[in-house]
Design an enzyme around this catalytic site. Sequence first.
Site, short mmCIF file in Angstrom:
data_model
loop_
_atom_site.label_atom_id
_atom_site.label_comp_id
_atom_site.label_asym_id
_atom_site.label_seq_id
_atom_site.Cartn_x
_atom_site.Cartn_y
_atom_site.Cartn_z
N MET A 1 0.83 -1.20 0.00
CA MET A 1 0.00 0.00 0.00
C MET A 1 0.87 1.27 0.00
SD MET A 1 -3.00 -1.11 2.70
CE MET A 1 -3.95 0.38 2.42
N HIS A 2 0.21 2.40 -0.25
CA HIS A 2 0.75 3.75 -0.02
C HIS A 2 1.76 4.24 -1.05
CE1 HIS A 2 -1.14 3.10 3.81
NE2 HIS A 2 -0.22 2.27 4.23
N ASP B 1 -2.76 -4.89 0.37
CA ASP B 1 -2.29 -6.22 0.77
C ASP B 1 -2.94 -6.72 2.06
OD1 ASP B 1 -0.92 -4.35 2.31
OD2 ASP B 1 1.07 -5.12 1.86
#
Length: 497
Positions: A79-80, A238
């Site tokens: 992520m991110h 995830d």
Amino acid sequence: MGVLIGVDVGTGGVRALAVDADSGEVVAEAGSGYPLASPRPGWSEQDPGDWWHATTDALRALAARVEDEILGIGLTGQMHGSVFLDGADHVIRPALLWNDQRTARQCREISERVGVERLIAISGNPALTGFQAPKILWLREEEPENYARLSRILLPKDYIRLMLTGEYATDASDASGTLLLDVKRRDWSPEILDALEIDRSWLPEVFEGPEKTGTLRREAAEQTNLPAGIPVAAGGGDNAAAAVGVGVVREGILSSSVGTSGVLFAHTGTFTPDPSGRVHAFCHAVPGAYHLMGVTLSAGGSLSWWREKLGRDFDELVEAASGVEPGAEGLLFLPYLSGERTPHLDPGARGAFVGLTIRHGVEHMTRALMEGVVFSLRDSLEILRSLGVGVEEIRATGGGARSPLWRSLQADIYEEEIVRTTSDEGPAYGAALLAGVASGVYGDVAEAVSRVRLRGEVTRPDPERARLYTEYYRIYRTLYEANREAMHALTQLAGGG
């Protein structure tokens, strides 16, 4: 019936699974790795092109092992991260990752522009260095020439979606980690975008995890050796996909993941952010649902760092640590190698061994390191409990689920039973199940998750070890505050502040 494919664009590499749609069993798997760059202290970057090459490698290997019809593809991943694209969809610069810590100043700026309380009320989270929004501001302020070329911003798995389908799309769970989403509305926040002067047209459309977001285009089919036209599900970040993969789709069941990062994940039916922002409040990959999540940035990543520096094998290190008494003879480890999120929200936090004596060897330090990671995850568990999260069952996922020592440490330190699913590939497996809904194989996520099976083994806490770990945990909790000032001074001296 056919198979479903799940693709996990992880920090260390891509994992691809083929899951029998009828039985839920994994029938084939493949993977391909890539490097991670740290050009300066606290920086963490990867080349999105490496993700795509690894994805095509993994899917070609999977295609060679699967004879049944492929019914759908689901995507998940780290992520991110921020993938910056120009008008021709060319990558402008290496992607800034989830554990990149360069944006402390931009986080302060976001908090000032939006307001801390308002930001948490809308996005479910405070401004943290790992999130995507501060990375966009960093690009604007530090690399204006690159910023001037900016046309699209994607998350890691969504760059792979673009390459597979030609579509700009994301899902609500992954979008929750950008700091730009109105989590309750499950769409981009005009208020935050306006405050930060971010163009809405740069962002992809937001879908629910099991929705279809396109089909495999001809060029990608040729590169992957898969048939064109396969539906591609929105998927999930995830941790949300992993939760689907281990059946955490109702309240009372939590997942505990020890991968590169460590995560305690709790399903919630409503959007209930922590007012202090210590744990994340995100959308789930289940339509209309949410989750609370505590994160340790360097969980299995701490053990990987230790192995690399020693030049030893994982199994050798863990076996030696298994022979050491709980508490590692008075040694503690703070796993803040990449700063820390839960509960400190501190990019300047640093790792440490505390209590070293001439008696301690590599085996003691390895055990202390693993215990320290789980102590850090217990911080998350304590916060979730304080927010009213009930715990009926904790399911292990991530690479740590395969290790008897990791599972034993979690059981003893959490003082909870740890169960394990038949598939340890949580994110990719969950993505495959979401693909089953997108392709019409399953009617909804609940039907898809009915394929999740638990192993017969249960790791139960040992009362004596649990009592001892409670004492060690009490001491562990004092160490961050006692060393915080020194940690920040060292970070400043190293040019990371």
